[in-house]
Design a protein around this motif. Structure first.
Motif, short mmCIF file in Angstrom:
data_model
loop_
_atom_site.label_atom_id
_atom_site.label_comp_id
_atom_site.label_asym_id
_atom_site.label_seq_id
_atom_site.Cartn_x
_atom_site.Cartn_y
_atom_site.Cartn_z
N CYS A 177 0.81 -1.00 -0.13
CA CYS A 177 -0.17 -0.03 0.25
C CYS A 177 0.93 1.30 0.20
N VAL A 178 0.37 2.33 -0.32
CA VAL A 178 0.77 3.96 -0.43
C VAL A 178 0.21 4.36 0.04
N ALA A 179 0.10 5.07 1.15
CA ALA A 179 -1.33 6.02 1.83
C ALA A 179 -0.23 7.68 1.41
N ILE A 180 -1.32 8.40 0.97
CA ILE A 180 -1.22 9.89 0.97
C ILE A 180 -1.97 10.82 2.20
N GLU A 181 -1.16 11.41 3.12
CA GLU A 181 -1.88 12.41 4.18
C GLU A 181 -0.65 13.65 4.26
N ASP A 182 -1.44 14.15 5.09
CA ASP A 182 -0.95 16.40 5.23
C ASP A 182 0.40 16.26 5.98
N SER A 183 0.06 15.72 7.63
CA SER A 183 0.33 15.84 9.08
C SER A 183 1.25 14.88 8.90
N GLU A 196 3.85 2.84 4.02
CA GLU A 196 4.68 3.77 3.31
C GLU A 196 3.84 5.02 3.02
N VAL A 197 4.43 6.31 3.27
CA VAL A 197 3.15 8.20 3.05
C VAL A 197 4.28 9.11 1.70
N VAL A 198 3.52 9.28 0.92
CA VAL A 198 3.42 9.74 -0.03
C VAL A 198 3.05 11.36 1.05
N VAL A 199 3.65 12.89 1.55
CA VAL A 199 2.41 13.71 1.97
C VAL A 199 2.81 15.14 0.71
N ALA A 200 1.21 15.64 1.10
CA ALA A 200 1.30 16.66 0.46
C ALA A 200 1.04 17.48 1.23
N ARG A 201 2.25 18.37 1.70
CA ARG A 201 1.31 19.55 2.35
C ARG A 201 0.20 20.20 2.74
N ARG A 206 1.91 23.00 6.93
CA ARG A 206 2.88 22.80 6.37
C ARG A 206 4.12 22.72 7.07
N HIS A 207 4.69 23.58 7.96
CA HIS A 207 6.23 23.14 8.72
C HIS A 207 6.21 22.09 9.05
N GLN A 208 5.44 21.17 9.56
CA GLN A 208 5.58 20.06 10.20
C GLN A 208 7.41 19.20 9.50
N SER A 209 7.60 18.57 9.69
CA SER A 209 9.36 17.48 9.52
C SER A 209 8.42 16.41 9.34
N PHE A 210 8.77 16.15 8.07
CA PHE A 210 8.00 14.31 7.80
C PHE A 210 9.12 12.97 7.13
N GLU A 211 9.62 13.11 8.29
CA GLU A 211 11.09 11.99 8.41
C GLU A 211 10.38 10.79 7.79
N GLY A 212 11.50 10.09 7.38
CA GLY A 212 10.42 8.66 6.94
C GLY A 212 9.36 8.36 5.70
N ALA A 213 8.67 9.86 4.91
CA ALA A 213 8.13 10.08 3.89
C ALA A 213 8.77 9.94 2.70
N LEU A 214 8.22 8.78 1.44
CA LEU A 214 8.38 8.33 0.58
C LEU A 214 8.86 9.80 -0.28
N ALA A 215 7.98 10.31 0.16
CA ALA A 215 8.09 11.68 -0.29
C ALA A 215 7.42 12.68 -0.36
N VAL A 216 8.10 14.11 0.37
CA VAL A 216 6.89 15.38 0.75
C VAL A 216 7.37 16.70 -0.24
N LEU A 217 5.47 16.56 -0.95
CA LEU A 217 5.11 17.28 -2.06
C LEU A 217 4.69 18.76 -1.03
N ASP A 218 4.30 19.68 -2.19
CA ASP A 218 3.36 20.38 -2.24
C ASP A 218 2.24 20.51 -2.20
N GLU A 219 2.04 19.20 -3.28
CA GLU A 219 0.97 18.66 -4.02
C GLU A 219 0.76 17.54 -4.07
N LEU A 220 -0.13 16.99 -4.98
CA LEU A 220 -0.07 15.86 -6.10
C LEU A 220 0.44 16.46 -7.47
N GLY A 221 -0.19 17.21 -7.76
CA GLY A 221 0.18 17.96 -9.20
C GLY A 221 -0.87 17.46 -10.34
N GLU A 222 -1.29 18.46 -11.33
CA GLU A 222 -2.09 18.39 -12.62
C GLU A 222 -0.82 18.57 -13.97
#
Ligand code: XBP
Ligand code: MG
Length: 271
Positions: A177-183, A196-201, A206-222
């Motif tokens: 699995c992959v999860a998408i989270e913001d916090s 495992e997690v992909v973070v969309a801040r 926005r200013h939290q740290s996300f140690e261990g995430a697969l990716a830390v992004l501003d969004e999922l993108g278009e």
């Protein structure tokens, strides 16, 4: 490799907190005749407590606001929170809240690729229904194999319970699995369940740290508005697709356990 995508709701599917939940709480306080008001900054502090009922209890205990007469505190909080959930539902139904960039696109792609979809959220189930119904109509319920929400587990995020519940309902192993989270709380909850997690801040985290995430992004993108962020310590820009998620998951598993990552008949590493 990847069999399921598990989505958080608040802050991930949509920016629901500042102009949604926070406003609904304040409307409930007014309806109950309380002189409480959670401004944007105060709410950001209170958001560190996951769960609306838990947040109200925390506010009463720590911020010590003026209290009305009440017979039973739990009953008072449950009734106040039920009023808030009613206001939230009315707000969602009357004013369509937009999904965050890339969310609807990724959901559609997962369905087209036969990737199971799940929801793992601290919020009340009524809120998830209102939000997803506003985007998809009644068919939303058939799109998700499992919805884990609110009090279905005894403890809220960062406790892993909600993800463990959803994994069990989906019948999928966490490493598929992959999860998408913001916090950070959401990241901890998913990782605690082995997902495992992909973070969309989001705005508030926005200013939290996300140690261990697969990716830390501003969004999922278009395609016309690529996401920006960091993947495996490198600056990355692009559109989060199922292939991208699957690739990041494979790479993570290869660094953790080479044999496990490439599936059955894996070449065992020498030595
Ligand atoms: C976010 C939360 C929820 C919402 C409010 O949930 O912590 O408590 O703030 O909803 P998630 P309720 O990011 O896990 O979706 O008042 O129904 O709890
Ligand atoms: Mg969230």
């Amino acid at each position: 490799m990847m069999e399921a995508l598990i989505l958080d709701v608040d802050g991930t599917l949509a920016e629901t907190e500042r102009d949604g939940h926070r406003v609904a709480f304040n409307r409930a306080f007014a309806e109950f005749g309380l002189d409480w008001y959670w401004d944007v900054s105060t709410y950001g502090k209170l958001l560190m407590v996951a769960g609306g009922k838990e947040r109200i209890h925390h506010y009463i205990r720590v911020w010590r606001p003026a209290m009305p007469m009440y017979r039973d505190l739990d009953e008072f909080v449950v009734n106040l929170h039920r009023c808030k959930t009613g206001h939230y539902g009315e707000m969602i139904e009357s004013g369509k809240l937009p999904a965050r960039a890339g969310v609807l696109r990724l959901i559609d792609e997962a369905r087209a690729r036969g990737i199971k979809l799940g929801i793992a959220s601290t919020t009340s189930p009524q809120n998830i229904e209102a939000l997803l119904r506003s985007w998809y109509g009644q068919r939303w319920a058939s799109m998700f194999v499992a919805v884990g929400a609110g009090d279905v587990v005894p403890r809220k995020k960062p406790d892993p319970g909600i993800y463990q519940y959803v994994l069990e309902q989906m019948g999928v192993a966490p490493e598929r699995c992959v999860a998408i989270e913001d916090s950070a709380a959401g990241l901890a909850a998913a990782n605690g369940a082995g997902v495992e997690v992909v973070v969309a801040r989001s705005e508030y985290f926005r200013h939290q740290s996300f140690e261990g995430a697969l990716a830390v992004l501003d969004e999922l993108g278009e395609p016309d508005h690529p996401a920006q962020g960091v993947v495996r310590g490198e600056v990355w820009t692009g559109v989060v697709t199922i292939d991208a998620l699957d690739g990041w998951l494979r790479q993570r598993l290869e660094t953790q356990a080479p044999a496990q990552a490439s599936g059955p008949g894996a070449q065992t590493t020498a030595g």
